[in-house]
Design a protein around this motif. Structure first.
Motif, short mmCIF file in Angstrom:
data_model
loop_
_atom_site.label_atom_id
_atom_site.label_comp_id
_atom_site.label_asym_id
_atom_site.label_seq_id
_atom_site.Cartn_x
_atom_site.Cartn_y
_atom_site.Cartn_z
N TYR A 1 0.82 -1.21 0.00
CA TYR A 1 0.00 0.00 0.00
C TYR A 1 0.86 1.26 0.00
CZ TYR A 1 -4.18 -2.82 0.83
OH TYR A 1 -5.22 -3.72 0.70
N THR A 2 1.96 1.23 0.75
CA THR A 2 2.85 2.39 0.81
C THR A 2 3.47 2.67 -0.56
OG1 THR A 2 3.37 1.94 3.13
CG2 THR A 2 4.89 3.37 1.91
N ASP A 3 4.04 1.63 -1.18
CA ASP A 3 4.69 1.82 -2.47
C ASP A 3 3.68 2.17 -3.57
OD1 ASP A 3 7.03 1.33 -1.22
OD2 ASP A 3 7.52 -0.52 -2.26
N SER A 4 2.48 1.64 -3.46
CA SER A 4 1.42 1.98 -4.43
C SER A 4 1.09 3.47 -4.34
CB SER A 4 0.16 1.15 -4.17
OG SER A 4 0.39 -0.22 -4.40
N ALA A 5 1.13 4.00 -3.13
CA ALA A 5 0.85 5.44 -2.94
C ALA A 5 1.95 6.27 -3.59
CB ALA A 5 0.75 5.77 -1.45
N TRP A 6 3.22 5.88 -3.39
CA TRP A 6 4.33 6.61 -4.02
C TRP A 6 4.19 6.57 -5.54
CZ3 TRP A 6 4.68 8.80 0.07
CH2 TRP A 6 5.21 8.33 1.25
#
Length: 404
Positions: A126-131
């Protein structure tokens, strides 16, 4: 103006004092360099004849490599001139060394995120998808090639992230770290060119801002341990926080996955979720008294000590992630009420348990032992983290000047 290419020995030695052989591409009096990946001693370079001297043990093979590489570059320059492409030195380098693969940055990024999901690393996914979504918002299409990601691109992206997207400096740098990760993987697979890598010395630098880490003091911990008039859910939230603190700031996910079967002969044996490190620690008396409160809820030997994971589908990474996320928010909300009742003015969250342990430990514990307690892979990480809580020398120095 015509462009040119020349073999040079760059006057920038590596750690061993050897100098890199490179091709210098020049246009409009501006130059860029492509290193050949070989380093030699300054005494082994024939500046007049532009070749490696016979004194070098691999002179013959290196000179053969130099001849072939400079021929390739000059051929490419002629082709560009025939195509009437008027480009800068850097653009010429980009054109010459562009990869043959059609895979884009977004292709690679999506593969990375799918891999995270397959590995059950949902939080990271989820974190990397946001970036990635911020990068797409900036570029507007998914046809972003690796050779387009240069220092200028990263500079403009940084302005966009901090300006229009209103990200903090830390979040902005996290986006850059994500780009660097994907770029490195593409280089490894020979999809992107190492020669065009935009990060490192003399290029775009990723630098995180310094932050102040504030933990509770011994006196404030005692206030938490003795605070009265807590509801059942508040008491449970405090128990989870204290359990984390008693074990050097365990991550909340590891705390919630603690099982009765891990308690053996007064020791706590567990594998850290983040890096799979195994650890065996003596259970402090305070921690033993704390978990005794949950003994009556024990259903079987391998049951979870704390209730949050009892209804989770542990084989479903998304379900585990969601339950930990909901639990953490509940804990943090309750901790706000608890600290008010304990008359503690500092903001306390689950993560502050780790800062509190570091604050109280100060410089009284050897860094190697702290590394083990923190479950850090690298001692440098421990030393850098603990430096946030060691102030005595600076305080004494200040006092030595001002106490008169």
């Amino acid at each position: 103006m015509s462009s040119s290419a020349k073999i040079v020995l760059r006057k920038k030695p590596n750690a061993k004092g050897l100098y890199p052989i490179a091709i210098r591409i020049t246009k409009y009096r501006r130059s860029t360099y492509k290193q050949l990946g070989h380093y030699i001693d300054l005494d082994d370079w024939d500046e007049k004849n532009i070749k490696v001297k016979k004194s070098h043990p691999n002179a013959k093979s290196l000179n053969s490599l130099i001849s072939s590489k400079i021929a390739e570059v000059r051929k490419s320059l002629i082709e560009l001139q025939n195509e009437s492409k008027d480009a800068s030195a850097r653009q010429i380098k980009t054109e010459i060394y562009k990869p043959t693969s059609s895979l884009t940055f977004f292709d690679y990024a999506k593969e990375h995120i799918k891999a995270l999901e397959a590995e059950g690393k949902i939080n990271r996914k989820y974190t990397d998808s946001a970036w990635l979504s911020f990068i797409k918002r900036f570029y507007k299409t998914e046809q972003l090639t690796f050779q387009e990601i240069d220092e200028r691109f990263l500079g403009k992206l940084k302005v966009f992230l901090k300006g229009k997207s209103a990200l903090t400096e830390t979040s902005t740098m996290n986006v850059m770290v994500f780009i660097r990760l994907i770029y490195n993987r593409a280089i490894k697979d020979k999809v992107a060119s190492k020669e065009l890598y935009p990060f490192g010395n003399g290029k775009f630098k990723i630098k995180f801002p310094e932050t102040i880490k504030i933990g509770l003091t011994q006196n404030e911990i005692k206030k938490c341990e003795t605070v009265q008039n807590l509801s059942k859910v508040e008491r449970h939230s405090l128990n989870v926080w204290l359990f984390s603190f008693y074990f050097a700031g365990m991550r909340v996910s590891d705390v919630l996955f603690t099982r009765w079967s891990q308690i053996v002969d007064g020791r706590f044996n567990y594998r850290m979720g983040k890096n799979s490190k195994l650890l065996s620690l003596k259970i402090p008396q305070k921690a033993l008294q704390l978990i005794e409160q949950y003994q009556s809820e024990k259903r079987f030997d391998d049951d979870f000590i704390f209730p949050e994971m009892k209804k989770a589908d542990v084989e479903n990474a998304k379900d585990v992630y969601n339950k930990i996320k909901v639990a953490t928010k509940k804990f943090n909300d309750n901790l706000k009420v608890i600290t008010e009742k304990a008359k503690i003015k500092k903001k306390v969250t689950m993560h502050i348990a780790r800062h509190s342990f570091g604050n109280i430990a100060g410089d009284s514990i050897h860094p190697l032992m702290l590394q083990k307690l923190y479950r850090h892979s690298d001692l440098k990480t421990t030393i850098k983290y603990q430096a946030n809580f060691i102030h005595k020398e600076a305080d004494d120095a200040l006092d030595s000047v001002l106490n008169f």
